[in-house]
Design an enzyme around this catalytic site. Structure first.
Site, mmCIF file in Angstrom:
data_model
loop_
_atom_site.group_PDB
_atom_site.id
_atom_site.type_symbol
_atom_site.label_atom_id
_atom_site.label_comp_id
_atom_site.label_asym_id
_atom_site.label_seq_id
_atom_site.Cartn_x
_atom_site.Cartn_y
_atom_site.Cartn_z
ATOM 1 N N HIS A 66 26.334 -30.693 6.685
ATOM 2 C CA HIS A 66 26.663 -30.508 8.103
ATOM 3 C C HIS A 66 27.869 -29.593 8.291
ATOM 4 O O HIS A 66 27.884 -28.738 9.160
ATOM 5 C CB HIS A 66 27.006 -31.852 8.741
ATOM 6 C CG HIS A 66 25.866 -32.799 8.746
ATOM 7 N ND1 HIS A 66 24.608 -32.415 9.140
ATOM 8 C CD2 HIS A 66 25.773 -34.093 8.403
ATOM 9 C CE1 HIS A 66 23.799 -33.448 9.045
ATOM 10 N NE2 HIS A 66 24.476 -34.473 8.587
ATOM 11 N N ARG A 117 9.899 -20.999 13.025
ATOM 12 C CA ARG A 117 9.404 -22.204 12.329
ATOM 13 C C ARG A 117 8.810 -23.119 13.398
ATOM 14 O O ARG A 117 9.534 -23.615 14.262
ATOM 15 C CB ARG A 117 10.549 -22.903 11.594
ATOM 16 C CG ARG A 117 11.060 -22.129 10.370
ATOM 17 C CD ARG A 117 12.088 -22.950 9.597
ATOM 18 N NE ARG A 117 12.366 -22.399 8.280
ATOM 19 C CZ ARG A 117 13.426 -21.647 7.974
ATOM 20 N NH1 ARG A 117 14.308 -21.345 8.904
ATOM 21 N NH2 ARG A 117 13.602 -21.217 6.746
ATOM 22 N N ARG A 177 5.123 -18.848 12.615
ATOM 23 C CA ARG A 177 4.582 -19.377 11.360
ATOM 24 C C ARG A 177 3.869 -20.684 11.643
ATOM 25 O O ARG A 177 4.412 -21.571 12.305
ATOM 26 C CB ARG A 177 5.709 -19.623 10.352
ATOM 27 C CG ARG A 177 5.155 -20.190 9.052
ATOM 28 C CD ARG A 177 6.226 -20.421 8.029
ATOM 29 N NE ARG A 177 7.035 -21.592 8.343
ATOM 30 C CZ ARG A 177 8.073 -21.976 7.609
ATOM 31 N NH1 ARG A 177 8.433 -21.257 6.564
ATOM 32 N NH2 ARG A 177 8.752 -23.044 7.926
ATOM 33 N N GLU A 237 5.413 -16.922 -1.070
ATOM 34 C CA GLU A 237 6.420 -17.878 -1.536
ATOM 35 C C GLU A 237 5.928 -18.692 -2.727
ATOM 36 O O GLU A 237 6.615 -19.573 -3.218
ATOM 37 C CB GLU A 237 6.897 -18.772 -0.395
ATOM 38 C CG GLU A 237 5.820 -19.418 0.421
ATOM 39 C CD GLU A 237 6.363 -20.174 1.636
ATOM 40 O OE1 GLU A 237 7.565 -20.350 1.774
ATOM 41 O OE2 GLU A 237 5.522 -20.581 2.463
ATOM 42 N N ASN A 285 13.251 -18.719 -0.401
ATOM 43 C CA ASN A 285 13.734 -20.093 -0.635
ATOM 44 C C ASN A 285 12.736 -20.833 -1.519
ATOM 45 O O ASN A 285 13.106 -21.544 -2.448
ATOM 46 C CB ASN A 285 13.882 -20.870 0.682
ATOM 47 C CG ASN A 285 14.754 -20.154 1.691
ATOM 48 O OD1 ASN A 285 15.498 -19.262 1.333
ATOM 49 N ND2 ASN A 285 14.656 -20.535 2.955
ATOM 50 N N ASP A 286 11.456 -20.651 -1.199
ATOM 51 C CA ASP A 286 10.430 -21.299 -2.010
ATOM 52 C C ASP A 286 10.035 -20.457 -3.216
ATOM 53 O O ASP A 286 9.796 -20.993 -4.295
ATOM 54 C CB ASP A 286 9.181 -21.576 -1.160
ATOM 55 C CG ASP A 286 9.335 -22.870 -0.378
ATOM 56 O OD1 ASP A 286 9.732 -23.874 -0.996
ATOM 57 O OD2 ASP A 286 9.067 -22.872 0.831
ATOM 58 N N ARG A 292 14.629 -26.734 -4.802
ATOM 59 C CA ARG A 292 15.602 -26.110 -3.892
ATOM 60 C C ARG A 292 16.518 -27.124 -3.223
ATOM 61 O O ARG A 292 17.543 -26.760 -2.666
ATOM 62 C CB ARG A 292 14.868 -25.269 -2.822
ATOM 63 C CG ARG A 292 14.019 -26.088 -1.905
ATOM 64 C CD ARG A 292 13.131 -25.234 -1.018
ATOM 65 N NE ARG A 292 13.691 -25.008 0.300
ATOM 66 C CZ ARG A 292 13.046 -24.393 1.283
ATOM 67 N NH1 ARG A 292 11.831 -23.912 1.079
ATOM 68 N NH2 ARG A 292 13.597 -24.231 2.446
ATOM 69 N N CYS A 342 12.094 -13.469 4.775
ATOM 70 C CA CYS A 342 12.714 -14.404 5.725
ATOM 71 C C CYS A 342 13.405 -15.570 5.036
ATOM 72 O O CYS A 342 13.792 -16.530 5.697
ATOM 73 C CB CYS A 342 11.691 -14.890 6.744
ATOM 74 S SG CYS A 342 10.298 -15.724 6.004
HETATM 75 C C1 PEP Z 1 11.213 -19.687 2.467
HETATM 76 O O1 PEP Z 1 10.591 -20.472 1.739
HETATM 77 O O2 PEP Z 1 11.934 -18.761 2.031
HETATM 78 C C2 PEP Z 1 11.161 -19.847 3.934
HETATM 79 C C3 PEP Z 1 11.723 -18.964 4.736
HETATM 80 O O3 PEP Z 1 10.533 -20.936 4.425
HETATM 81 P P1 PEP Z 1 11.164 -22.404 4.505
HETATM 82 O O4 PEP Z 1 12.608 -22.296 4.151
HETATM 83 O O5 PEP Z 1 10.906 -22.888 5.892
HETATM 84 O O6 PEP Z 1 10.345 -23.137 3.469
HETATM 85 MG MG MG Z 2 9.064 -21.733 2.525
#
Ligand code: PEP
Ligand code: MG
Length: 575
Positions: free
Chosen positions: A189, A296, A332, A431, A454-455, A465, A502
């Site tokens: 946070h 999202r 998305r 991803e 991120n994924d 992650r 993204c």
């Molecule tokens: C990602 O996986 O990079 C992404 C943008 O999607 P999320 O973080 O919502 O899984």
């Molecule tokens: Mg993702």
């Protein structure tokens, strides 16, 4: 002078006196009661009061710190209605004939301890939320004034073990120069709040934070993740110089945030925003976003008890797409499963939810959920620049099956007489490593890609992650991840398709020159990062970026790549 190290959570240098933030501990006694119904009514009243306070906290935080920080209070409102938590409290009051304060305190504590035992950064933050919500409810039950010691009186650096969302709402934001906490990670946070406010923060600095005394002079170096206690005159001078440089950069970035992102040799890319609800529209536009690269859609499905209707979704998507006029908005489709659960859709327990029925897999399994969303999107995209994108695609077959359902919806809507977006661009997130590897095949069946690092990094590196202990392994700066990104961009361009990114990396200054050099067309990021990203892109040439990318891709570690970019492109050093 003493230096303590933690996790860099928000850019910049803060210098000022420490304000050591302490919690007033609540003392809860167990008392026998004889009227459980009356006790329950007391609880219902306190819950209602808490709900209203949380609604206020949401609005205040949205105004001060943006959508991501405010979202925490939505999650807390949901906890107030959590059937397991509330059900257990009720059972204990009725069966054990004890006061609701004791039942609530003990139940919330038990739930929080269970979450903490899992040693996962995301779940630790949820444990803090449970304690925060229960403490709010307890204060309301006990009629206590809802304010811990938060009166700063002068500009200060907040020092704490950890800050709850409720603590942060009460802080006098104009006086907060920076944050230093013992606990928490980059998604805690405090970190989210600091980034929303645009002030420096170091989190997770451990027990050494206990050495800081009230009014000690502190320097918070939000870039290096260090806090200096009572610096020498010489060191203070150096930090003052760096601070002045950061403020200059910040002012410069803000002054060009509405200009296009064009390199010094004339190459233009798009800089767009990641948003998570209609509340994200304003901050994105104000920050200089040229559209939305990731909307999202989970916001419509979480924090409620039933699926959103097609009509509800239609209005929401349309509002957002219309607000951006002819600028693109990429919606998305639903991405739940993994670490996001929707209790009311009855998803079977899985041993490895990140590898299970998540995102598009769930949607393809459940046309009752998927089709209303697709229909809403096709209707909402009429007359604006809405695009649609699918998460967690792993094969060409996934795309073909998805397109089949989409076409079915389009035909149905036309038969029913609706206006539909016929030319809507359809893209996928890259991803899963398999998708990056067969990007050439996928580029034949979609209009664009958006790389979800991120994924992509967690699946490539086999590093969760949400687990802070494997954060370096799960980083997008791993050479393997950059090589996959390169493959994706080249494959798409060969087929005449454009590529965005993204994941969090799109807004990281150290990553931008490499991504630019690899030919990325669109960078989608949290709104506060937009001015800095544009400033950087406008200060380097594509040629320079290409050279940096070439060299970086032959380096052998996350660390080497970061160090190299820092040296090669001085503009990335902003503090
Ligand atoms: C990602 O996986 O990079 C992404 C943008 O999607 P999320 O973080 O919502 O899984
Ligand atoms: Mg993702």
């Amino acid at each position: 002078m003493e230096t303590i190290s933690g996790i860099p959570a928000s850019y910049g240098i803060a210098i000022g006196p420490a304000f050591v933030f302490g919690h007033a501990e609540l003392e809860i006694e167990t008392v026998s009661i004889d009227d459980p119904e009356a006790e329950w009514q007391r609880f219902e009243k306190a819950r209602e009061e808490s709900r209203l306070q949380l609604e206020d906290a949401y609005s205040v935080t949205l105004e001060d710190c943006g959508e991501e920080a405010a979202g925490i209070f939505n999650a807390q409102m949901m906890m107030l209605d959590d059937p397991e938590l509330i059900g257990t409290v009720k059972e204990r009051v009725q069966n054990e004939l004890i006061n609701v304060e004791a039942a609530l305190y003990e139940t919330a504590e038990k739930f929080a301890c269970q979450l903490e035992a899992i040693e996962d950064e995301y779940l630790s933050a949820r444990a803090l939320d449970i304690r925060d919500v229960s403490s709010r409810c307890l204060r309301n039950l006990l009629g206590l004034y809802d304010s811990p010691a938060a009166s700063l009186g002068k500009p200060s650096i907040i020092v704490a073990q950890d800050l709850t969302p409720s603590d942060t709402v009460l802080l006098e934001k104009d006086y907060v120069l920076g944050f230093c906490t013992a606990k928490g990670g980059s998604t805690s946070h405090t970190a989210i709040l600091a980034r929303g406010l645009g002030i420096p923060a170091v989190v997770g600095a451990g027990d050494q934070v206990g050495q800081i005394d009230q009014d000690d002079t502190l320097v918070v170096d939000g870039d290096a993740g260090e806090v200096i206690i009572n610096p020498t005159a010489k060191s203070l001078k150096e930090f003052q110089k760096r601070q002045a440089h950061f403020l200059e950069v910040q002012a410069e970035a803000e002054s060009i945030s509405h200009e296009p992102a064009v390199t010094t040799d004339g190459h233009q890319v798009e800089v767009v925003a990641n948003i998570g609800s209609e509340d994200g529209i304003e901050p994105a536009l104000e920050a200089g976003a040229e559209g939305v690269g990731l909307l999202r859609s989970e916001f419509l499905y979480l924090e409620r008890d039933t699926l959103p209707t097609e009509e509800e979704q239609y209005h929401s998507y349309k509002n957002i797409a219309d607000a951006f006029g002819d600028k693109p908005v990429i919606l998305r489709s639903l991405d739940v499963g993994g670490d996001k659960d929707i209790p009311y859709i009855d998803m079977p327990e899985e041993a490895n939810p990140f590898l299970g029925i998540r995102a598009i897999r769930l949607c393809l399994d459940r046309p009752d959920i998927f089709k209303p969303q697709l229909r809403a999107a096709l209707r909402a995209g009429y007359g604006n620049n809405l695009k649609l994108m699918f998460p967690m695609v792993g094969s060409v077959d996934d795309v073909l099956r998805t397109r089949e359902v989409l076409e079915e919806c389009r035909v149905e809507l036309k038969d029913e007489g609706y206006d539909v977006a016929d030319m809507m661009e359809i893209g996928i997130m890259i991803e899963i490593p398999s998708a990056a590897i067969i990007a050439d095949q996928l580029a034949e069946v979609v209009d664009f890609f958006s790389i979800g690092t991120n994924d992509l990094s967690q699946y490539t590196m086999a590093a969760d992650r949400t687990n802070a202990r494997v954060a370096t392994q799960a980083s997008g700066f791993q050479p393997a991840v950059f090589r996959l990104i390169k493959n994706v961009i080249e494959a798409a361009h060969e087929k005449g398709k454009w590529v965005g990114l993204c994941g969090e990396m799109a807004g990281e200054l150290l990553a931008i020159p490499i991504l630019l050099g690899l030919g990325l067309d669109e960078f989608s990021m949290n709104p506060p990062a937009i001015p800095f990203a544009k400033r950087l892109i406008r200060s380097i040439s594509l040629e320079e970026a290409r050279q940096v990318a070439n060299t970086a891709l032959n380096l052998k570690s996350d660390h080497e790549i970061r160090e190299y970019v820092q040296q090669a492109i001085p503009e990335v050093n902003i503090g």
